[in-house]
Scaffold this active site. Structure first.
Site, mmCIF file in Angstrom:
data_model
loop_
_atom_site.group_PDB
_atom_site.id
_atom_site.type_symbol
_atom_site.label_atom_id
_atom_site.label_comp_id
_atom_site.label_asym_id
_atom_site.label_seq_id
_atom_site.Cartn_x
_atom_site.Cartn_y
_atom_site.Cartn_z
ATOM 1 C CB CYS A 256 -3.795 6.200 3.993
ATOM 2 S SG CYS A 256 -4.516 4.757 4.808
ATOM 3 C CG ASP A 272 -3.440 -0.964 -6.439
ATOM 4 O OD1 ASP A 272 -4.291 -0.964 -7.346
ATOM 5 O OD2 ASP A 272 -2.552 -1.824 -6.338
ATOM 6 C CB CYS A 326 -1.895 -2.051 4.701
ATOM 7 S SG CYS A 326 -2.948 -1.489 3.342
#
Length: 399
Positions: A256, A272, A326
C-alpha cells in the site's frame, strides 16, 4: 518523507445522499454534529508537511464534500502554503467534488491555482440520478453537467469519477460514449463494493463477471484500433505496468502507498478506505510527519497487502498486474479480491492489445527499449513481487 496527503476538511459531511456512499457513516466516529477544519489544524498540516524539505508535494481535498467548507477555506489554505513554501518545493493540488457548489468564482480560483478536479458522475443522466440524489431525493445530473460546462469554460483539468454498480455495469459503451459526447476525455471507473452488517455484498453491487465485462466493453472503445485518444485511468495504468513493469496505483502494487488521510479535526489514518478507530495513527496537532513515518503500524499496514494475500494470487500468472487488488475488495476469509474473476477475464481479453501498444512505445522510446533489453530471466522481477523475473512477469509483459 511523506509527500502525499488526502485531506478531509469537512469530514464525512456531504450535500448529497448517495445510496452507495461508504463514508457518510464515519460521522459516528466524531462528536461534532458539523465537521469543519479549524485554522489551527490547517496551519499545522501545512507547516509540518512542508517542513520535510525539498521535493514535490501532493495535496488532495476529499470528503464527504470538501466544497462545503466554502471558497474562503481554500483561499486561506493556498495563501498559507504560499507563505511557508521554500525554494525547491512544489505543490500540486487536487479536489474531488460532486460539483454542486462549483460556481464562476470557485472555478476562477481552481484555474488560478492549477487544481486538478475529480468530478463524480455515474454516466448518463438516468443512471446517475438513480443513486446520486440530494437530501430531498432529487437527481443531481443537471447540476453536475453544469459543473462540467463551467470546468471546460475555464480550461480546468478534470477527471470524471464514475462508480460502477449493478445499474450501469452492463452499459459501459453507453456511458463511455455519453461522457465523450459531453467533452469528458478523462475517466476513472470505480467498482462499487460494500457489505452489510452481516458481511454480505449489498444489493446495488455488481458481480465480478459483470465488472469484467464492463472493463472489456470500455477497453475496446479506449483501445480505438491501437490509437487511444481518451484517458481511462485503469487502462492507462495497466499499460504503464506492461511497459515499466511497475504499478502506479497502490491497488495494483505489492504494498500500500503512503498517502495518509487527515480528517477535519487532525486525526490521521493510513488510507481513505480504512478510516477506522483501529487504524488511528495520531493527530497532526500533536505529532509530526517524521513520527508518522516511524510508526510501526503504518509500516505493517503497507506490507500486509501482499504478505497475507491468498496463495492462489501468488501463483496467478497475472499477479504482476494485480497483486491481489486493493485490500478493501478482499472480503470473506479467503483474502482474495471479490473482483478476481472479472480481472482475469479482462487481462485475458486485453493482453495481446496491451502488448501491441507496448511494442509501439518500445519502437519510439529508446530508453524504454534499452531497459527492456537489459532484463535477465534470473533478475529479481522489477514489478516488486520478490520473485525472479522468469517466475513472474517475463511471460506476460516481456516483448
Amino acid at each position: 518523507m511523506i509527500n502525499s496527503l488526502l485531506i478531509k476538511p469537512a469530514g464525512p459531511d456531504c450535500n448529497m445522499n448517495c445510496t452507495y456512499c461508504f463514508y457518510k457513516c464515519k460521522s459516528q466516529m466524531f462528536n461534532d454534529s458539523v465537521h469543519r477544519m479549524s485554522n489551527d489544524t490547517m496551519n499545522n498540516i501545512i507547516e509540518k508537511f512542508l517542513s520535510q524539505g525539498k521535493g514535490n508535494y501532493s495535496i488532495v481535498f476529499q470528503g464527504g464534500e470538501p466544497t462545503l467548507c466554502g471558497i474562503d477555506f481554500f483561499k486561506n489554505f493556498v495563501e498559507k502554503v504560499n507563505e511557508v513554501i521554500l525554494p525547491g518545493q512544489n505543490i500540486h493540488y487536487s479536489i474531488q467534488t460532486n460539483g454542486l457548489l462549483l460556481d464562476e468564482e470557485f472555478c476562477v480560483f481552481l484555474k488560478d491555482n492549477n487544481f486538478l478536479v475529480g468530478l463524480s458522475f455515474d454516466g448518463t443522466e438516468e443512471i446517475n440520478d438513480y443513486f446520486r440524489v440530494d437530501y430531498s431525493g432529487k437527481g443531481t445530473s443537471k447540476n453536475v453537467l453544469n459543473a462540467v460546462n463551467l470546468l471546460k469554460k475555464y480550461g480546468i483539468e478534470f477527471n470524471i469519477l464514475c462508480v460502477i454498480t449493478n445499474k450501469n455495469a452492463g452499459k459501459g459503451k453507453e456511458i463511455y460514449s455519453f461522457l465523450k459526447k459531453n467533452g469528458c476525455d478523462y475517466m476513472q471507473f470505480i467498482p462499487c463494493l460494500e457489505i452489510d452488517e452481516n458481511g454480505k455484498v449489498r444489493d446495488f453491487c455488481m458481480t465480478s463477471k459483470e465488472y469484467g465485462k464492463f472493463l472489456c466493453d470500455t477497453f475496446d472503445l479506449w483501445y480505438n484500433g491501437g490509437k487511444p485518444d481518451t484517458y481511462v485511468r485503469f487502462f492507462e495504468e495497466t499499460l504503464i505496468s506492461y511497459v515499466t513493469y511497475k504499478g502506479v496505483n497502490c491497488s495494483y502494487m505489492p504494498s500500500c502507498a503512503v498517502a495518509p488521510v487527515i480528517e477535519y479535526n487532525g486525526d490521521i489514518f493510513p488510507c481513505d478506505f480504512f478510516v477506522e478507530n483501529s487504524n488511528y495513527m495520531g493527530n497532526i496537532n500533536t505529532i509530526d510527519f517524521s513520527d508518522l513515518e516511524k510508526n510501526p503500524d503504518l509500516l505493517e499496514f503497507k506490507l500486509v497487502k501482499w504478505k497475507y494475500v491468498n496463495e492462489d494470487c501468488k501463483k496467478c500468472k497475472w499477479k504482476g498486474l494485480c497483486f491481489g487488488d486493493c485490500r478493501k475488495n478482499r472480503i470473506g476469509i479467503e483474502n482474495k479480491s471479490y473482483f478476481c474473476e472479472g480481472y482475469k477475464m479482462f487481462f485475458e481479453y486485453s493482453h495481446e492489445k496491451f502488448i501491441s501498444l507496448k511494442k509501439d512505445i518500445l519502437n519510439s522510446k529508446k530508453y524504454i527499449y534499452d531497459f527492456e533489453s537489459s532484463l535477465n530471466r534470473n533478475d529479481s522481477c522489477p514489478c516488486g513481487s520478490g520473485y525472479k523475473f522468469k517466475n513472474c512477469c517475463m511471460d506476460i509483459k516481456k516483448v
